[in-house]
Structures are given as C-alpha cells and as structure tokens.
Design an enzyme around this catalytic site. Structure first.
Site, mmCIF file in Angstrom:
data_model
loop_
_atom_site.group_PDB
_atom_site.id
_atom_site.type_symbol
_atom_site.label_atom_id
_atom_site.label_comp_id
_atom_site.label_asym_id
_atom_site.label_seq_id
_atom_site.Cartn_x
_atom_site.Cartn_y
_atom_site.Cartn_z
ATOM 1 N N GLY A 91 1.174 -1.104 -0.078
ATOM 2 C CA GLY A 91 0.031 0.324 -0.367
ATOM 3 C C GLY A 91 0.963 1.298 0.216
ATOM 4 O O GLY A 91 0.463 2.357 -0.211
ATOM 5 N N LYS A 107 9.819 2.625 0.714
ATOM 6 C CA LYS A 107 8.358 2.926 1.617
ATOM 7 C C LYS A 107 7.826 4.435 1.645
ATOM 8 O O LYS A 107 8.841 4.899 2.177
ATOM 9 C CB LYS A 107 9.127 1.905 2.329
ATOM 10 N N ASP A 119 -2.438 6.214 2.987
ATOM 11 C CA ASP A 119 -2.927 7.975 2.167
ATOM 12 C C ASP A 119 -0.660 7.387 1.388
ATOM 13 O O ASP A 119 -0.665 7.602 0.595
ATOM 14 C CB ASP A 119 -2.496 8.717 2.941
ATOM 15 N N ARG A 170 14.113 0.967 0.786
ATOM 16 C CA ARG A 170 14.696 -0.901 1.132
ATOM 17 C C ARG A 170 15.281 -1.753 0.121
ATOM 18 O O ARG A 170 15.002 -2.103 -1.235
ATOM 19 C CB ARG A 170 13.363 -1.321 2.168
ATOM 20 N N ARG A 177 5.760 -12.643 0.628
ATOM 21 C CA ARG A 177 5.845 -13.253 2.356
ATOM 22 C C ARG A 177 4.815 -14.391 2.304
ATOM 23 O O ARG A 177 4.037 -15.042 1.228
ATOM 24 C CB ARG A 177 4.657 -11.653 2.527
ATOM 25 N N ASP A 246 1.397 -11.774 6.421
ATOM 26 C CA ASP A 246 2.085 -10.964 5.548
ATOM 27 C C ASP A 246 3.283 -9.963 5.366
ATOM 28 O O ASP A 246 3.576 -9.376 4.788
ATOM 29 C CB ASP A 246 0.445 -9.544 4.913
ATOM 30 N N ASN A 247 3.700 -10.311 7.210
ATOM 31 C CA ASN A 247 4.915 -9.949 7.607
ATOM 32 C C ASN A 247 5.966 -10.801 7.590
ATOM 33 O O ASN A 247 6.945 -10.671 8.194
ATOM 34 C CB ASN A 247 4.755 -9.225 8.618
#
Ligand code: AMP
Ligand code: MG
Length: 476
Positions: A91, A107, A119, A170, A177, A246-247
């Site tokens: 996102g 990121k 956002d 990053r 993931r 997801d992490n």
C-alpha cells in the site's frame, strides 16, 4: 557505478499480471538526505560518492528512475491477528527494480491500488526506526531486509498528529511473504501459485530446483529458516510485534519493522505493540506464532503437494526450533556445545532474570566479563540469592572451559549495545528538529554492536526506569 550507469531489471514482472500493479511513485516535495548506507551501496555496486549527490536524493524519492526501472506494487493477502484478509498488497512500498539479487523498494513513495484507506506515506519516526533497526539486525548477523538510504521532507502526513513524510529505500533478496502464497491459494489460482513457488525456488532456494517433491522441500526450507530466525530473535531479545502472515518473509528474513522492541528487563510476556491487547505477538509467543503462520503457509502450498507430506514437515518444527534456540543460547553462555542439563540451566536463567528484573542485554554482556567476582552481575538484579544459586550452577558448567576462549566467544556473541526504543526515540526527537546526529550515532553502534564504543557508554547500561517496557502504536 554511478547512478546513471545502473541498469535495473524487473524479474517479478515476468509473473502473471495478477501479481502486481504498475505504479509511478509520488515524490515528496523538497526532500533531503538523512542517512545513506555505504555498506548496502557496496553490495549494490553503487559508488560511495554517489550517495552525497542530488541524484541520489532524487533516486530515493522516486523522481529519478534509473535505466530499466518499471515501478510496481506487489499483491498479497495475509492473516492479521489471526483473521484472514484476502487482499492486502504494497500500500505504500513501490518496487523500483532489481540489482543483482537485490530488489529495491521505496517505502512511503505514495499510493498504489493496494493502499485501501491509507495515504501511501511513511512518517519520519517509523522510517528512522526501520532504517536503523534493519542495520542493527545486520550487525547482529540476524537475517533481515536492508536499507540503502533515508530521506525526509516537510510533507505533512496525518496520523494521530501531523507528522513529517519520509522514504526509506529498502533492499531485499525477496519481498515475497507467506501472505503472497495465501493470496493465490485463496483465489483458487493454482497456476499462479505454482508460478510463484517456482519463482521463489529459482530466486531463494536454487539448490532444490528440479528435485523430486520440490514444493514440499520449499515448505521445508521455509520452516527451517523460520525456526532459526525465531531462535535468533529470542536469543537476542527481539520482539517483532506484528507477526501477521503478510509480515513473514518466505526467505526467512526479518521484515516490516513496526512497533518492535528489544527487551529492557527480561519479560516472557512482554508485548511491544499497543494494539495487541491479547498479547498474541508477545515476546515468548513468537516461536509458536511462527508455527501458526507456517501452518497458514502450509495450507496455501497444499494444492501443489499433499497435506500429509507438509504436515510431516511441520511436525518437526518444535524440535528444530529448540535445537537452534539451545545452540544460540549456549553460544551466549560461552559453552562449546549443548550438553544434558543445558536446557534447564537456560530456562532457569530466564526465570531468574525475570524475577530479578534484570536488563537482558546488560546481563549477558556482564556475564561475558565474569571471572569469579560476582558483584557486577549481582548489581544487575533486585535480589542476590537467586542469582548466586544460578551462578553456582554456571560455575560448575564452565569449570572445564578455557576462560579466555569463553570470554572471546561471549564478547563477540553478546552485544554491548542493542537499539532500545528509548534510544531510537532520542534519535527521532532530534531528527524532528532537523538534527540527524543521533541517527548517525545509532547507526555506528548498530553496525558494530560488539565494539566497546566508549563515547556511547551511556547507552550500554540498563534502560532508564521511566522508559522501560513501553508499548508503541502500530503506525510505528
Ligand atoms: P504493516 O502493518 O505496515 O505491515 O501494513 C499492513 C498493510 O497495510 C500493508 O498492506 C501495507 O501496505 C498497508 N499500509 C500500511 N500503512 C499504509 C499507508 N500509510 N498507506 C497505504 N497502505 C498502508
Ligand atoms: Mg507489512
């Protein structure tokens, strides 16, 4: 190489269109460099002089796209606090391409189709935390994603308060993931699932390529490296805080730094994430939660092999985790290997540290210098008797180990410094005022946590009382 000589590739774009969405970064206005990482630049073969150039700031800001770059965001799903969310995705992280085996992401570089209600931005506070902590993990030789650089801006980002927008670049050998697999499995898209598994094998586990039952082997690899990662986190006292699927990196890396913490005083049930009201992701739950997450991965991979085979692999997770955990803990204690009685000695030590409210990092560093005089160790805890009792057993265990070798091993295994949250907060507070010197200082100790660094002695002790065991919000 100079930035204008780089050629990026985009191997992920060879996957079917459902895997990503091409998106142009939305740069921050008037960005400035906060820190650049020369070691990561070296890995990527970027000249160090380039890191001070305007082009580098533009590169981190998504304004200057290197040759070959085709920015995109990745699609994934995930179990968040145990609930399945069928579509998440990047996102606020935008992939800008690949150099060698490293994939670069910005990121905080703006919205993507996966932004949902967000956002697409990252605040200065959380960006500094990710930037420094990934370097600290690297310094501790714990598998992690890395950061090439960090820029800030006056761009206003609305959170609880108005904060400043920032971007970290990053770098990782994989951004896939557990939740990426879950997405295609849940959609019943088995061709895509297979393509993803093949892609990951190619990229991260080439040694199992073409082998019989390679999808079961893929799960086995993920299981083993996850067990090892958990043992490393536990041995160093790291609490991730948001272990949603997801992490969880398929490549066994520490990924997506949020409200994490290094333990202050040792506490089994320490929870660093304010939102985690039930303590699902507490410190001591981490190995078990990783297993729960592996089970979700197992379900996702099951269409490619059989449940029976996968379950057989998962069944040995506890044993593998324990073996790694005892290995790392014995190393910290200065032992040459694990012998009978060591697991009990370790468990009893942790209970002792908890009951005496001992700073975890300080204890091991002090123990590294221990040569029979117990005063410094006793001073780390509230009471003396339990520490004496445990040290009697420790003395017995080390009596045949060469003292010099033990000390050497322990001083290179037990960091003098870890980045505790109060230290990071100091760097953040200064950076909010435009002073990045504390970021610079923490970066130095992150890179060499085993060095003495006499100039940073004030960070080597127990965490000051008023800052102990604080929880942080998820937006950290
Ligand atoms: P995290 O808790 O940072 O791992 O994020 C969970 C999900 O929320 C991921 O899909 C993120 O990309 C997304 N997300 C988090 N913060 C934002 C944001 N400010 N804008 C858009 N998406 C976000
Ligand atoms: Mg995440």
């Amino acid at each position: 190489m100079k930035l204008n000589e780089l050629t990026l590739t985009n191997p992920y774009l060879q996957l079917p269109a459902e895997f990503y969405d091409k998106v142009v970064p939305t740069p921050l206005a008037d960005p400035y460099l906060i820190h650049a990482n020369p070691d990561v630049a070296k890995i990527l073969d970027i000249d160090e002089e380039e890191l001070q150039s305007d082009t580098f700031v533009k590169f981190l800001n998504g304004e200057y796209l290197a040759r070959g770059s085709e920015p995109f965001a990745m699609c994934y799903a995930g179990h968040q606090f145990g609930q399945f969310v069928p579509r998440l995705g990047d996102g606020r992280a935008i992939n800008i391409g690949t150099l060698g085996k490293y994939h670069l992401q910005l990121k905080g570089a703006g919205m993507t189709v996966y932004s949902r209600h967000g956002d697409g931005r990252a605040v200065l506070r959380s960006s500094i935390r990710e930037y420094l902590m990934s370097e600290a993990m690297q310094g501790l030789s714990i598998p992690t994603t890395l950061c090439l650089g960090l820029i800030g801006s006056e761009h206003q980002v609305r959170r609880q308060e108005i904060e400043k927008g920032a971007i970290v670049c990053r770098v990782s050998s994989s951004w896939v993931r557990f939740g990426t697999f879950e997405y295609y499995a849940h959609q019943g898209m088995f061709e895509e699932l297979k393509a993803l598994a093949d892609y990951v094998i190619d990229e991260n586990f080439p040694h199992i390529k073409g082998r019989e039952d390679h999808y079961t082997l893929l799960f086995n690899e993920a299981m083993v490296i996850t067990a090892r990662l958990m043992a490393q986190w536990m041995s160093v006292g790291f609490n991730h805080g948001v272990m949603n699927t997801d992490n969880m990196s398929i490549a066994g890396l520490t990924i997506d730094y949020g409200p994490y913490a290094f333990l202050d005083d040792f506490r089994h049930d320490h929870v660093c994430n304010q939102t985690d009201v039930h303590g699902r992701y507490s410190f001591s739950n981490q190995p078990e939660i990783a297993k729960w997450n592996l089970k979700s991965l197992m379900m996702a991979l099951s269409p490619l092999t059989t449940m029976e085979k996968l379950e057989k692999n998962l069944a040995i997770y506890d044993k593998i985790y324990m073996r790694y955990f005892h290995y790392y803990m014995c190393k910290k204690l200065g032992f040459e290997g694990t012998v009978e009685g060591d697991p009990e000695l370790i468990d009893d030590m942790l209970d002792m540290l908890e009951s005496l409210q001992v700073d975890y990092t300080l204890f091991f560093r002090t123990l590294s210098h221990y040569e029979g005089d117990r005063n410094a160790l006793l001073a780390t805890g509230l009471y003396h008797e339990p520490m004496h009792a445990w040290l009697d057993r420790y003395d017995e265990r080390i009596k045949h180990i060469d003292a010099t070798e033990r000390k050497e091993q322990m001083l290179s295994t037990n960091p003098k410094y870890v980045l505790k949250n109060y230290m990071l907060q100091e760097a953040i507070d200064a950076a909010e005022q435009g002073d990045f010197s504390v970021v610079d200082d923490l970066f130095k100790i992150a890179q060499d946590p085993f060095d003495e660094h006499p100039e940073f002695e004030r960070w080597a002790g127990a965490t000051p009382k008023e800052f102990k065991n604080r929880k942080l919000s998820c937006s950290s």
